[in-house]
Design a protein around this motif. Structure first.
Motif, PDB file in Angstrom:
ATOM      1  N   ALA A   1      -0.586  -5.238   5.298  1.00 18.60           N
ATOM      2  CA  ALA A   1      -0.386  -4.133   4.343  1.00 18.60           C
ATOM      3  C   ALA A   1       0.865  -3.381   4.769  1.00 18.60           C
ATOM      4  O   ALA A   1       1.274  -3.453   5.939  1.00 18.60           O
ATOM      5  CB  ALA A   1      -1.585  -3.202   4.352  1.00 18.60           C
TER       6      ALA A   1
ATOM      7  N   HIS B   1      -2.558   6.691   1.252  1.00 17.09           N
ATOM      8  CA  HIS B   1      -3.945   6.350   1.624  1.00 17.09           C
ATOM      9  C   HIS B   1      -4.529   7.393   2.576  1.00 17.09           C
ATOM     10  O   HIS B   1      -5.736   7.513   2.697  1.00 17.09           O
ATOM     11  CB  HIS B   1      -3.999   4.959   2.275  1.00 17.09           C
TER      12      HIS B   1
ATOM     13  N   ASN C   1      -6.196  -0.989  -0.780  1.00 18.71           N
ATOM     14  CA  ASN C   1      -5.248  -2.066  -0.404  1.00 18.71           C
ATOM     15  C   ASN C   1      -5.361  -2.360   1.098  1.00 18.71           C
ATOM     16  O   ASN C   1      -5.254  -3.508   1.528  1.00 18.71           O
ATOM     17  CB  ASN C   1      -3.804  -1.685  -0.707  1.00 18.71           C
TER      18      ASN C   1
ATOM     19  N   LYS D   1      -4.686   2.883  -2.914  1.00 18.21           N
ATOM     20  CA  LYS D   1      -3.830   2.451  -1.800  1.00 18.21           C
ATOM     21  C   LYS D   1      -4.644   2.348  -0.500  1.00 18.21           C
ATOM     22  O   LYS D   1      -4.314   1.544   0.373  1.00 18.21           O
ATOM     23  CB  LYS D   1      -2.639   3.404  -1.649  1.00 18.21           C
TER      24      LYS D   1
ATOM     25  N   SER E   1       0.854  -1.196   0.000  1.00 13.22           N
ATOM     26  CA  SER E   1       0.000   0.000   0.000  1.00 13.22           C
ATOM     27  C   SER E   1       0.891   1.248   0.000  1.00 13.22           C
ATOM     28  O   SER E   1       2.006   1.210  -0.545  1.00 13.22           O
ATOM     29  CB  SER E   1      -0.910  -0.062   1.233  1.00 13.22           C
TER      30      SER E   1
END
Ligand SMILES: NC(=O)c1ccc[n+]([C@@H]2O[C@H](COP(=O)([O-])OP(=O)(O)OC[C@H]3O[C@@H](n4cnc5c(N)ncnc54)[C@H](OP(=O)(O)O)[C@@H]3O)[C@@H](O)[C@H]2O)c1
Length: 281
Positions: free
Chosen positions: A191, A141, A171, A168, A137
């Motif tokens: 992750a 995010h 993810n 992301k 990731s």
């Protein structure tokens, strides 16, 4: 000791290539899932010559193309009894909006949807291998909000960096859902953020991101350093209690509050099942 079987996407450059190389050095059998098999074969030879491990295989898999993913899964099912480690690493950012062969926005298709289908379809092998699933990731995010109602960016003006950051975030949703849904079967999921790494992914950025790239370039880490957390998650014993978590610099890290949204996570799962035809097993 039985050989550890590792499948990895995006093993032809950057973080994925180093990860494949180092896991090969540790004796893993490596299944490189690549979109360009000529490039894959070259990297395979490089890995063999640098590590002496000949247990390296190239499987054609364009992660942004659901049919290609399905063919790769069939090939792996024909070759393997189980998979111990799946590393969903391939990823990219797209400056201009592009659509995948299946008609999905490219960032979503590659960074999330293809990996969703890959992982779900490999579930029988992953269960047999009591697998760790590792999703690469990003700290990107943190600024993202899900865009479930406009996945193809038909109502919102497309922004490459925004699409990347959302993928992301997905993810992380995917990682938590996998841990929750398959925890009882011995499968674990993690992750990670690899750091800000000098790889080909930055080649395509333009505008403000290009300026930012030149400013931060001297501080960016090497792919060797960038691969450390993925390698840690693939090799460190006794990580079971940390399934579903997010890692940075080989340590558990807090995700953004947005990444804890259980309802959004479930919605992504339902949408992804619907779009890929994959069924939770
Ligand atoms: N670099 C960073 O600063 C950074 C930061 C946070 C997260 N990440 C994440 O780290 C992961 C690896 O990126 P990287 O930095 O190592 O970039 P990279 O050097 O550009 O590597 C990307 C890899 O993904 C593969 N790939 C791209 N499209 C594909 C497709 N359609 N099907 C199959 N494989 C495909 C590429 O294959 P080809 O060799 O054929 O191009 C390459 O092997 C990505 O998920 C990225 O989002 C990177």
């Amino acid at each position: 000791m039985p050989v550890i079987t590792t499948a990895i996407t995006g093993a032809t450059s950057g973080i994925g290539k180093i990860t494949a190389m180092e896991l090969a050095r540790k004796g893993h059998a490596i299944y490189m899932l690549v979109r360009n098999t000529n490039k894959g074969e070259q990297v395979k030879q490089e890995i063999i010559s640098q590590t002496g491990n000949k247990d390296i295989y190239v499987i054609e898999c364009d992660v942004a193309d659901l049919q290609s993913v399905a063919r790769a899964v069939d090939e792996l099912k024909g070759k393997l009894f189980g998979i111990n480690i799946l590393i969903n690493n391939a990823g990219s950012a797209f400056v201009k909006k592009e659509l995948s062969k299946d008609g999905f926005e490219m960032t979503f298709a590659l960074n999330h949807l293809g990996h969703f289908l890959l992982t779900e379809s490999l579930m029988p092998l992953l269960k047999k291998g009591q697998a760790r699933i590792i999703n690469v990731s990003s700290e990107g995010h943190r600024s993202a909000k899900p865009n479930f109602d406009d996945l193809k960016w038909e109502q919102t003006p497309y922004k490459g960096i925004k699409a990347y950051n959302i993928s992301k975030l997905y993810n992380i949703y995917f990682t938590k859902s996998l841990a929750e849904k398959y925890g009882q079967t011995g499968i674990t999921s993690y992750a990670l953020h690899p750091g800000v790494v000098l790889t080909n992914i930055w080649d395509k950025v333009t505008g403000f991101m290009r300026i930012l790239f030149w400013l931060i370039k001297p501080f960016m880490i090497t792919p060797e350093k960038g691969a450390e957390t993925t390698i840690y998650l693939a090799t460190e014993p006794r990580l079971e209690q940390k399934s579903g978590l997010y890692f940075k610099k080989c340590k558990v890290a807090k995700t953004a509050p947005n990444a804890d949204n259980g309802a959004a996570r479930n919605r992504l799962w339902e949408i992804s099942e619907k779009l890929t035809g994959a069924k939770t097993k």
